[in-house]
Scaffold this motif. Structure first.
Motif, PDB file in Angstrom:
ATOM      1  N   VAL A 404       0.835  -1.205   0.000  1.00  0.00           N
ATOM      2  CA  VAL A 404       0.000   0.000   0.000  1.00  0.00           C
ATOM      3  C   VAL A 404       0.868   1.254   0.000  1.00  0.00           C
ATOM      4  CG1 VAL A 404      -1.613   1.331   1.405  1.00  0.00           C
ATOM      5  CG2 VAL A 404      -1.977  -1.116   1.082  1.00  0.00           C
ATOM      6  N   SER A 407       2.697   1.986  -3.300  1.00  0.00           N
ATOM      7  CA  SER A 407       1.849   2.506  -4.387  1.00  0.00           C
ATOM      8  C   SER A 407       1.818   4.033  -4.404  1.00  0.00           C
ATOM      9  CB  SER A 407       0.424   1.953  -4.258  1.00  0.00           C
ATOM     10  OG  SER A 407      -0.268   2.517  -3.164  1.00  0.00           O
ATOM     11  N   LEU A 408       2.176   4.661  -3.275  1.00  0.00           N
ATOM     12  CA  LEU A 408       2.195   6.125  -3.202  1.00  0.00           C
ATOM     13  C   LEU A 408       3.400   6.735  -3.915  1.00  0.00           C
ATOM     14  CD1 LEU A 408       1.181   6.533   0.557  1.00  0.00           C
ATOM     15  CD2 LEU A 408      -0.314   6.657  -1.443  1.00  0.00           C
ATOM     16  N   GLN A 412      -0.435   9.421 -10.370  1.00  0.00           N
ATOM     17  CA  GLN A 412      -1.854   9.124 -10.567  1.00  0.00           C
ATOM     18  C   GLN A 412      -2.099   8.361 -11.865  1.00  0.00           C
ATOM     19  OE1 GLN A 412      -4.499  12.492  -9.901  1.00  0.00           O
ATOM     20  NE2 GLN A 412      -5.664  11.948 -11.722  1.00  0.00           N
ATOM     21  N   ILE A 417      -0.038   1.172  -9.380  1.00  0.00           N
ATOM     22  CA  ILE A 417      -0.907   1.460  -8.233  1.00  0.00           C
ATOM     23  C   ILE A 417      -1.956   0.362  -8.107  1.00  0.00           C
ATOM     24  CG2 ILE A 417      -2.617   3.056  -7.283  1.00  0.00           C
ATOM     25  CD1 ILE A 417      -1.062   5.329  -8.635  1.00  0.00           C
ATOM     26  N   ASN A 421      -1.933  -2.526  -5.035  1.00  0.00           N
ATOM     27  CA  ASN A 421      -3.088  -2.568  -4.145  1.00  0.00           C
ATOM     28  C   ASN A 421      -3.912  -3.837  -4.310  1.00  0.00           C
ATOM     29  OD1 ASN A 421      -3.344  -0.029  -2.389  1.00  0.00           O
ATOM     30  ND2 ASN A 421      -2.755   0.801  -4.386  1.00  0.00           N
ATOM     31  N   THR A 431      -7.006  -0.619   3.542  1.00  0.00           N
ATOM     32  CA  THR A 431      -6.472   0.572   2.875  1.00  0.00           C
ATOM     33  C   THR A 431      -6.329   0.315   1.384  1.00  0.00           C
ATOM     34  OG1 THR A 431      -5.241   1.124   4.884  1.00  0.00           O
ATOM     35  CG2 THR A 431      -4.605   2.271   2.871  1.00  0.00           C
ATOM     36  N   TYR A 434      -9.573   0.889  -0.291  1.00  0.00           N
ATOM     37  CA  TYR A 434      -9.795   2.325  -0.477  1.00  0.00           C
ATOM     38  C   TYR A 434      -8.966   2.848  -1.659  1.00  0.00           C
ATOM     39  CZ  TYR A 434      -9.484   7.351   0.295  1.00  0.00           C
ATOM     40  OH  TYR A 434      -9.494   8.711   0.119  1.00  0.00           O
ATOM     41  N   ASN A 435      -7.693   2.480  -1.703  1.00  0.00           N
ATOM     42  CA  ASN A 435      -6.821   2.954  -2.782  1.00  0.00           C
ATOM     43  C   ASN A 435      -7.305   2.493  -4.146  1.00  0.00           C
ATOM     44  OD1 ASN A 435      -5.211   4.208  -0.916  1.00  0.00           O
ATOM     45  ND2 ASN A 435      -3.553   2.727  -1.005  1.00  0.00           N
ATOM     46  N   PHE A 439      -8.298   4.781  -7.237  1.00  0.00           N
ATOM     47  CA  PHE A 439      -7.683   4.521  -8.546  1.00  0.00           C
ATOM     48  C   PHE A 439      -8.760   4.460  -9.633  1.00  0.00           C
ATOM     49  CE2 PHE A 439      -6.472   1.478 -11.863  1.00  0.00           C
ATOM     50  CZ  PHE A 439      -5.263   2.005 -12.294  1.00  0.00           C
TER      51      PHE A 439
END
Length: 473
Positions: A404, A407-408, A412, A417, A421, A431, A434-435, A439
Motif C-alpha cells: 500500500v 503505491s504512493l 496518478q 498502483i 493494491n 487501505t 480504499y486505494n 484509482f
C-alpha cells in the motif's frame, strides 16, 4: 458455499507475494470481487485457477484465505507449477489440519528449492518449536542469505542466544532419552519459559516443581491461565511470586498491567526497580515507562541497556524516542541497524523518516528558489529513492502494508498502483480497498470505484465525506 474469513491478521506472517509480473491480475481481481460479492463458488474457483495458471503468485494468498482448511485440491493442481507457492500453502493447510510433519517439511523443502524463500523461515520455525535450534539456524541462514526478512530477524535473534539454545538442545536430548536429573530438568524448563517463551512446554517440564513454589513454574501456569481467560487467577500468582521472590517476569507482568489499566507509571516503575533485574525485558520496559513519565534521559539510558544486548524490538522504541526529541540522525541510525537485523517495523519507520527528510529537503529548495508555481499533482507522489527501495524489499517479502505504501510512489493512474493494491487486497487490506476505489475513481470507472470504496467503508476505513456522498449517489 465455503465461509470467507476476513481476519487477515491471522495469516499475515504466512503470506508470500513478490511477483511484480502483471499476469493473472485481471482474473485475481474477478475472483476477489466474486468473493466479496459472495458469488457462486464455481465462478470464484474458476477465476482463482485461471490466475494461478497465468503464473500469478498472489492468488495463492487469496485462495488460502478463501478456501481455509478446504484448499488441498486447489494446491494439488499447481504442485511443481507455481514456483513453490502451491507447496508452501499446502504445507500451511496441513499445519492447520494437523497433517504429518514429515509431509509438511518435504513440501516446504520443495517450495524452497523452487525459489520460494519464505519456506526457509517456516522450516526454521518448525525446528525451533522442536528445540532443534542448530537445524533451525541452518534453514534460517539459507533464508537470510536469500534476503528473506523474517529469516534474517530470527537468525539474528537466535544467534544472540546461541549458548542458551545449545544448552536447551543438550538438556532436551537428555529429557527425551530419560537421562535427565531433577536439577537439569528444572534448568531446562526455566530456559524454555524465560528465553523461548514457550509456556506450555515449559509448564509441562516444570509442573513437578509447583509444590515447592518454584517461580518459573508458577509463572508458566499463570501465563496459561491468562490464555484461558482466567486473568484474576493469573494476577494472583504474579503477585505471589513477585512479593515472595521478586521474580522479574512477574514484575514485568504487574508493571505492564498497571500501565495498561491505570497508567500508574510511578507504581509500575517501583515494581520494575524492585526486581533488581537487568534483563532486556525489564530495562526496555523501564525505558518505555520513563518515556511516558517524560524523563527522557533515563528512558534513553534504559533503552540503550536493552539495545546493547541486541534487543531488536527495543531499537524501535529508542528510534521513536530520538525522533520525538528531534534527534533525527540518531533515529535514522538505530532504525537502519534494526532494519538490517530483519525488523519489518524498523523498515516502516526508516522509510517514513527518509521520506520526511526528502520532503523537507525539497521544501527548503523551493523556498530558496522562491518557487511559487502552482502545485502539480506530481507533488503528491512520494520522492525518496532510499525509502522506495526499502518498501520494495518489504513488498518482495510479502508485506501488504508496504504494498500500500509503495503505491504512493507512483503518479496518478500508473498501473503499478492497481497491481500493488490488488496484491494487498488479496490479503484483505482495507487501505488497499480504499486505494483501489480512488484509482478507479480517477479512471472514471464508477462501478468499480463505488464497489471498492463501499468495501473499504464496510471494513472500517474512513473514506471521508466526499466519497461518502459519492457512493450514495
Amino acid at each position: 458455499m465455503r465461509k470467507f474469513i476476513f481476519y487477515v491478521f491471522l495469516i499475515s506472517l504466512l503470506i508470500v507475494s513478490c511477483s511484480q509480473d502483471k499476469k493473472g491480475y485481471d482474473a485475481l481481481e474477478k475472483g476477489l470481487i466474486g468473493i466479496l460479492e459472495k458469488k457462486d463458488e464455481g465462478y470464484i474457483l474458476q477465476q482463482l485457477e485461471k490466475s494461478a495458471e497465468q503464473k500469478n503468485e498472489d492468488v495463492f494468498a487469496l485462495a488460502y484465505v478463501y478456501l481455509g482448511t478446504q484448499g488441498e485440491e486447489f494446491y494439488n493442481k499447481f504442485l511443481k507449477k507455481s514456483n513453490g507457492y502451491a507447496e508452501y500453502y499446502k504445507a500451511m493447510f496441513l499445519k492447520e489440519t494437523n497433517g504429518m510433519e514429515d509431509e509438511i517439511i518435504n513440501l516446504l523443502e520443495s517450495s524452497a528449492k523452487q525459489g520460494n524463500n519464505k519456506a526457509y523461515y517456516m522450516l526454521g520455525s518448525i525446528y525451533e518449536s522442536k528445540f532443534e535450534f542448530s537445524k533451525a539456524q541452518e534453514y534460517l541462514k539459507k533464508g537470510k542469505d536469500a534476503g528473506e526478512i523474517y529469516s534474517v530477524y530470527s537468525y539474528n535473534y537466535n544467534k544472540n542466544l546461541s549458548d542458551v539454545y545449545s544448552r536447551i538442545e543438550e538438556l532436551n536430548k537428555k529429557l527425551k532419552d530419560d537421562t535427565i536429573n531433577q536439577m537439569e530438568k528444572k534448568e531446562l524448563g526455566t530456559l524454555i519459559v524465560e528465553k523461548v517463551s514457550n509456556y506450555e512446554e515449559g509448564y509441562n517440564i516444570l509442573k513437578d516443581f509447583l509444590s515447592e513454589n518454584y517461580p518459573p513454574a508458577l509463572y508458566a501456569k499463570a501465563k496459561i491461565l491468562e490464555l484461558e481467560d482466567k486473568e484474576e487467577e493469573a494476577i494472583q500468582i504474579y503477585n505471589e511470586i513477585f512479593m515472595k521472590n521478586k521474580y522479574y517476569l512477574a514484575g514485568f507482568e504487574l508493571a505492564s498491567k498497571l500501565v495498561k489499566t491505570s497508567k500508574n507509571y510511578e507504581l509500575a516503575m517501583k515494581v520494575l526497580e524492585d526486581t533488581n533485574s537487568d534483563e532486556p525485558v525489564i530495562s526496555g520496559y523501564k525505558g518505555f515507562v520513563y518515556e511516558n513519565m517524560k524523563q527522557y534521559k533515563k528512558a534513553e539510558e534504559n533503552y540503550l541497556k536493552a539495545v546493547e544486548k541486541n534487543d531488536i524490538g527495543i531499537m524501535i522504541y529508542l528510534g521513536s524516542l530520538y525522533e520525538n526529541l528531534g534527534e533525527t540522525k540518531k533515529a535514522k541510525d538505530i532504525y537502519t541497524k534494526a532494519y538490517h537485523l530483519g525488523s519489518v517495523d524498523a523498515g516502516y519507520k526508516l522509510s517514513y523518516l527518509l521520506e520526511e527528510l526528502e520532503e523537507n529537503k525539497i521544501k527548503d529548495s523551493k523556498n530558496n528558489k522562491k518557487d511559487n508555481a502552482k502545485k502539480d499533482s506530481k507533488d503528491d507522489v512520494k520522492k525518496s529513492k532510499e525509502a522506495k527501495k526499502i518498501l520494495e524489499n518489504l513488498v518482495k517479502n510479502g508485506d501488504d502494508y508496504s504494498m500500500v505504501d509503495l503505491s504512493l510512489y507512483y503518479p496518478q493512474g500508473d498501473p503499478n498502483i492497481r497491481i500493488l493494491n490488488l496484491k494487498a487486497a488479496a490479503k484483505l487490506n482495507k487501505t488497499a480497498f480504499y486505494n483501489l476505489g480512488v484509482f478507479y475513481y480517477e479512471k472514471k470507472n464508477k462501478e468499480k470505484a463505488k464497489f471498492y470504496l463501499k468495501v473499504a467503508k464496510e471494513n472500517g476505513y474512513d473514506i471521508g465525506t466526499v466519497f461518502e456522498r459519492y457512493i450514495r449517489n
